[in-house]
Design a protein around this motif. Structure first.
Motif, PDB file in Angstrom:
ATOM      1  N   LEU A  92       0.828  -1.199   0.000  1.00 52.97           N
ATOM      2  CA  LEU A  92       0.000   0.000   0.000  1.00 52.97           C
ATOM      3  C   LEU A  92       0.861   1.247   0.000  1.00 52.97           C
ATOM      4  N   ILE A  93       0.468   2.205  -0.812  1.00 55.14           N
ATOM      5  CA  ILE A  93       1.164   3.488  -0.883  1.00 55.14           C
ATOM      6  C   ILE A  93       0.132   4.573  -0.647  1.00 55.14           C
ATOM      7  N   GLU A  94       0.320   5.346   0.403  1.00 53.60           N
ATOM      8  CA  GLU A  94      -0.591   6.447   0.705  1.00 53.60           C
ATOM      9  C   GLU A  94      -0.281   7.628  -0.193  1.00 53.60           C
ATOM     10  N   PHE A  95      -1.336   8.345  -0.591  1.00 51.88           N
ATOM     11  CA  PHE A  95      -1.125   9.594  -1.303  1.00 51.88           C
ATOM     12  C   PHE A  95      -2.265  10.551  -1.013  1.00 51.88           C
ATOM     13  N   HIS A  96      -1.973  11.820  -1.152  1.00 53.09           N
ATOM     14  CA  HIS A  96      -2.984  12.868  -1.026  1.00 53.09           C
ATOM     15  C   HIS A  96      -2.851  13.767  -2.245  1.00 53.09           C
ATOM     16  N   SER A  97      -3.971  14.030  -2.904  1.00 50.78           N
ATOM     17  CA  SER A  97      -3.942  14.838  -4.108  1.00 50.78           C
ATOM     18  C   SER A  97      -4.995  15.938  -4.024  1.00 50.78           C
ATOM     19  N   PRO A  98      -4.573  17.184  -3.792  1.00 50.90           N
ATOM     20  CA  PRO A  98      -5.536  18.285  -3.790  1.00 50.90           C
ATOM     21  C   PRO A  98      -6.295  18.389  -5.115  1.00 50.90           C
ATOM     22  N   GLU A  99      -5.606  18.065  -6.220  1.00 46.17           N
ATOM     23  CA  GLU A  99      -6.267  18.117  -7.530  1.00 46.17           C
ATOM     24  C   GLU A  99      -7.406  17.096  -7.604  1.00 46.17           C
ATOM     25  N   LEU A 100      -7.183  15.917  -7.072  1.00 45.12           N
ATOM     26  CA  LEU A 100      -8.217  14.887  -7.068  1.00 45.12           C
ATOM     27  C   LEU A 100      -9.389  15.320  -6.189  1.00 45.12           C
ATOM     28  N   GLU A 101      -9.088  15.898  -5.040  1.00 46.62           N
ATOM     29  CA  GLU A 101     -10.145  16.378  -4.139  1.00 46.62           C
ATOM     30  C   GLU A 101     -11.004  17.427  -4.845  1.00 46.62           C
ATOM     31  N   THR A 102     -10.357  18.356  -5.560  1.00 43.97           N
ATOM     32  CA  THR A 102     -11.084  19.391  -6.300  1.00 43.97           C
ATOM     33  C   THR A 102     -11.940  18.760  -7.395  1.00 43.97           C
ATOM     34  N   LEU A 103     -11.377  17.807  -8.134  1.00 36.48           N
ATOM     35  CA  LEU A 103     -12.114  17.115  -9.186  1.00 36.48           C
ATOM     36  C   LEU A 103     -13.371  16.450  -8.622  1.00 36.48           C
ATOM     37  N   LEU A 104     -13.242  15.757  -7.495  1.00 37.16           N
ATOM     38  CA  LEU A 104     -14.392  15.086  -6.889  1.00 37.16           C
ATOM     39  C   LEU A 104     -15.436  16.093  -6.406  1.00 37.16           C
ATOM     40  N   ASP A 105     -14.977  17.199  -5.801  1.00 40.82           N
ATOM     41  CA  ASP A 105     -15.908  18.255  -5.364  1.00 40.82           C
ATOM     42  C   ASP A 105     -16.679  18.816  -6.555  1.00 40.82           C
ATOM     43  N   ASN A 106     -15.970  19.087  -7.651  1.00 39.60           N
ATOM     44  CA  ASN A 106     -16.610  19.639  -8.855  1.00 39.60           C
ATOM     45  C   ASN A 106     -17.588  18.640  -9.470  1.00 39.60           C
TER      46      ASN A 106
END
Length: 134
Positions: A92-106
C-alpha cells in the motif's frame, strides 16, 4: 478517546491502540497480532479480533479491505489520504492529491451534491518505464 466512545480502557485495548498508533504500514490481523504479542504474549488472537471490531465500530480504527481480501487496519483521525495498491504484492502506498479532491468536489457539484467523504483505492503494478521505489 475510549471513554468518549463508551469503551473501557483495558490493558489489552491500550496495547492494541498503542501498536496501531505506531504503525507506518497496514498490517493484516495476523501481522498485527504478532506485533502485539511482541509487547505482551498473553494477548490472544481472539482478543485482538474482538477489540478491533469494537474499535472499528467506535470509529477509532479504520478497517480497509483491499483486492487480496485481507482486512488491514489503521488508526482513525489521520489526515485524509487515498491508496495505491500494488496489484501483485498488495503493498500500500498512501497519497494525497488536492487536484483529485477538487475534481471530486466539482463532479459532485455538477450533479447537485457535496462530497462528505470518500475512499479511493487505485490498483497498480510496476511499469517497466519507472522504478517502483520512486
Amino acid at each position: 478517546m475510549c471513554r468518549s466512545k463508551g469503551l473501557r480502557i483495558t490493558g489489552p485495548r491500550r496495547i492494541i491502540i498503542s501498536v496501531i498508533s505506531e504503525m507506518a504500514d497496514y498490517p493484516d490481523i495476523v501481522e498485527l497480532h504478532r506485533r502485539i504479542q511482541a509487547v505482551n504474549r498473553r494477548i490472544s488472537l481472539s482478543t485482538v479480533y474482538r477489540n478491533l471490531r469494537q474499535l472499528v465500530e467506535a470509529g477509532m480504527v479504520i478497517r480497509h479491505t483491499f483486492e487480496h481480501g485481507r482486512s488491514r487496519y489503521e488508526l482513525a483521525g489521520r489526515l485524509h489520504h487515498d491508496h495505491l495498491v500494488d496489484h501483485k504484492t498488495g503493498k500500500l502506498i498512501e497519497f494525497h492529491s488536492p487536484e483529485l479532491e477538487t475534481l471530486l468536489d466539482n463532479l459532485a457539484a455538477q450533479h447537485g451534491y457535496k462530497v462528505v467523504g470518500h475512499r479511493l483505492q487505485v490498483y497498480v503494478e510496476a511499469s517497466t518505464a519507472a522504478d517502483p521505489q520512486d
